[in-house]
Design a protein around this motif. Structure first.
Motif, mmCIF file in Angstrom:
data_model
loop_
_atom_site.group_PDB
_atom_site.id
_atom_site.type_symbol
_atom_site.label_atom_id
_atom_site.label_comp_id
_atom_site.label_asym_id
_atom_site.label_seq_id
_atom_site.Cartn_x
_atom_site.Cartn_y
_atom_site.Cartn_z
ATOM 1 N N SER A 94 0.854 -1.184 0.000
ATOM 2 C CA SER A 94 0.000 0.000 0.000
ATOM 3 C C SER A 94 0.891 1.235 0.000
ATOM 4 O O SER A 94 2.033 1.187 0.420
ATOM 5 C CB SER A 94 -0.902 0.014 1.232
ATOM 6 O OG SER A 94 -0.127 0.179 2.388
ATOM 7 N N ASN A 95 0.370 2.349 -0.455
ATOM 8 C CA ASN A 95 1.191 3.553 -0.534
ATOM 9 C C ASN A 95 1.011 4.437 0.695
ATOM 10 O O ASN A 95 1.081 5.640 0.613
ATOM 11 C CB ASN A 95 0.934 4.328 -1.824
ATOM 12 C CG ASN A 95 -0.501 4.789 -1.932
ATOM 13 O OD1 ASN A 95 -1.334 4.449 -1.116
ATOM 14 N ND2 ASN A 95 -0.778 5.562 -2.954
ATOM 15 N N VAL A 96 0.783 3.829 1.852
ATOM 16 C CA VAL A 96 0.624 4.594 3.077
ATOM 17 C C VAL A 96 1.964 5.176 3.520
ATOM 18 O O VAL A 96 2.090 6.365 3.785
ATOM 19 C CB VAL A 96 0.024 3.706 4.194
ATOM 20 C CG1 VAL A 96 -0.018 4.454 5.506
ATOM 21 C CG2 VAL A 96 -1.353 3.223 3.794
ATOM 22 N N ASP A 97 2.980 4.351 3.616
ATOM 23 C CA ASP A 97 4.287 4.788 4.107
ATOM 24 C C ASP A 97 5.404 4.565 3.093
ATOM 25 O O ASP A 97 6.469 4.074 3.452
ATOM 26 C CB ASP A 97 4.632 4.055 5.406
ATOM 27 C CG ASP A 97 3.738 4.476 6.537
ATOM 28 O OD1 ASP A 97 3.286 5.637 6.533
ATOM 29 O OD2 ASP A 97 3.488 3.647 7.430
ATOM 30 N N ASN A 98 5.169 4.881 1.846
ATOM 31 C CA ASN A 98 6.209 4.691 0.835
ATOM 32 C C ASN A 98 7.179 5.855 0.853
ATOM 33 O O ASN A 98 6.781 7.013 0.899
ATOM 34 C CB ASN A 98 5.595 4.570 -0.560
ATOM 35 C CG ASN A 98 4.905 3.247 -0.750
ATOM 36 O OD1 ASN A 98 5.089 2.329 0.015
ATOM 37 N ND2 ASN A 98 4.110 3.156 -1.794
ATOM 38 N N TYR A 99 8.459 5.536 0.808
ATOM 39 C CA TYR A 99 9.511 6.543 0.742
ATOM 40 C C TYR A 99 10.409 6.251 -0.444
ATOM 41 O O TYR A 99 10.572 5.100 -0.837
ATOM 42 C CB TYR A 99 10.343 6.549 2.026
ATOM 43 C CG TYR A 99 9.652 7.227 3.171
ATOM 44 C CD1 TYR A 99 9.825 8.589 3.380
ATOM 45 C CD2 TYR A 99 8.808 6.533 4.009
ATOM 46 C CE1 TYR A 99 9.164 9.228 4.412
ATOM 47 C CE2 TYR A 99 8.152 7.155 5.041
ATOM 48 C CZ TYR A 99 8.339 8.512 5.239
ATOM 49 O OH TYR A 99 7.685 9.142 6.252
ATOM 50 N N ILE A 100 11.001 7.283 -0.968
ATOM 51 C CA ILE A 100 11.928 7.140 -2.083
ATOM 52 C C ILE A 100 13.310 6.944 -1.477
ATOM 53 O O ILE A 100 13.883 7.867 -0.899
ATOM 54 C CB ILE A 100 11.883 8.378 -2.993
ATOM 55 C CG1 ILE A 100 10.477 8.533 -3.542
ATOM 56 C CG2 ILE A 100 12.899 8.254 -4.112
ATOM 57 C CD1 ILE A 100 10.222 9.850 -4.196
ATOM 58 N N ILE A 101 13.834 5.753 -1.592
ATOM 59 C CA ILE A 101 15.136 5.452 -1.001
ATOM 60 C C ILE A 101 16.246 5.976 -1.897
ATOM 61 O O ILE A 101 17.161 6.644 -1.429
ATOM 62 C CB ILE A 101 15.287 3.940 -0.779
ATOM 63 C CG1 ILE A 101 14.273 3.475 0.258
ATOM 64 C CG2 ILE A 101 16.696 3.604 -0.335
ATOM 65 C CD1 ILE A 101 14.190 1.993 0.409
ATOM 66 N N SER A 102 16.158 5.670 -3.178
ATOM 67 C CA SER A 102 17.202 6.147 -4.083
ATOM 68 C C SER A 102 16.576 6.625 -5.382
ATOM 69 O O SER A 102 15.597 6.069 -5.864
ATOM 70 C CB SER A 102 18.228 5.050 -4.369
ATOM 71 O OG SER A 102 17.623 4.019 -5.108
ATOM 72 N N ALA A 103 17.161 7.670 -5.906
ATOM 73 C CA ALA A 103 16.777 8.208 -7.218
ATOM 74 C C ALA A 103 18.059 8.737 -7.839
ATOM 75 O O ALA A 103 18.750 9.554 -7.243
ATOM 76 C CB ALA A 103 15.756 9.313 -7.068
ATOM 77 N N TYR A 104 18.407 8.226 -8.993
ATOM 78 C CA TYR A 104 19.654 8.652 -9.615
ATOM 79 C C TYR A 104 19.481 8.777 -11.123
ATOM 80 O O TYR A 104 18.547 8.243 -11.700
ATOM 81 C CB TYR A 104 20.795 7.695 -9.276
ATOM 82 C CG TYR A 104 20.538 6.255 -9.652
ATOM 83 C CD1 TYR A 104 20.891 5.768 -10.900
ATOM 84 C CD2 TYR A 104 19.926 5.388 -8.764
ATOM 85 C CE1 TYR A 104 20.649 4.467 -11.244
ATOM 86 C CE2 TYR A 104 19.681 4.088 -9.096
ATOM 87 C CZ TYR A 104 20.049 3.623 -10.335
ATOM 88 O OH TYR A 104 19.790 2.328 -10.686
ATOM 89 N N VAL A 105 20.410 9.496 -11.722
ATOM 90 C CA VAL A 105 20.372 9.768 -13.157
ATOM 91 C C VAL A 105 21.730 9.408 -13.743
ATOM 92 O O VAL A 105 22.764 9.825 -13.228
ATOM 93 C CB VAL A 105 20.075 11.263 -13.421
ATOM 94 C CG1 VAL A 105 20.103 11.553 -14.903
ATOM 95 C CG2 VAL A 105 18.746 11.660 -12.816
ATOM 96 N N ASN A 106 21.697 8.618 -14.793
ATOM 97 C CA ASN A 106 22.916 8.275 -15.527
ATOM 98 C C ASN A 106 22.847 8.888 -16.916
ATOM 99 O O ASN A 106 21.779 9.286 -17.373
ATOM 100 C CB ASN A 106 23.064 6.757 -15.665
ATOM 101 C CG ASN A 106 23.311 6.094 -14.346
ATOM 102 O OD1 ASN A 106 23.919 6.673 -13.455
ATOM 103 N ND2 ASN A 106 22.817 4.882 -14.209
ATOM 104 N N LYS A 107 23.979 8.925 -17.563
ATOM 105 C CA LYS A 107 23.975 9.494 -18.910
ATOM 106 C C LYS A 107 23.354 8.510 -19.893
ATOM 107 O O LYS A 107 23.413 7.308 -19.700
ATOM 108 C CB LYS A 107 25.382 9.909 -19.288
ATOM 109 C CG LYS A 107 26.076 9.098 -20.281
ATOM 110 C CD LYS A 107 27.430 9.638 -20.599
ATOM 111 C CE LYS A 107 28.043 8.622 -21.530
ATOM 112 N NZ LYS A 107 29.134 9.023 -22.251
#
Length: 84
Positions: free
Chosen positions: A63-76
């Protein structure tokens, strides 16, 4: 859950700033940030976030009650070869 965006044509330096804004935030906070951000990469990043949330719901029954974004990254991405 994991979601990827491929072949997005914008400099990774610019989109990495957007990823840094939402890293470590909850999904609700990230949605608000991306919805009000005035940058070209905000809309595709929001779409990618929604895709990751849908993947988590469908595949892992989270469920999206306690969802957190742990990692977000951008590569070329791919480099276009141009010639005359």
């Amino acid at each position: 859950m994991k979601a990827t965006l491929q072949n997005y044509r914008q400099a990774p330096r610019k989109t990495a700033l957007i990823a840094a804004l939402i890293r470590g935030k909850s999904v609700k906070e990230a949605r608000v940030i991306l919805a009000h951000l005035i940058k070209r990469g905000a809309a595709p990043t929001l779409k990618l976030l929604e895709s990751a949330v849908a993947n988590a719901k469908e595949n892992n029954k989270i469920s999206n009650v306690d969802n957190y974004i742990i990692s977000a990254y951008v590569n070329k991405g791919k480099v276009l070869k141009r010639w005359m």
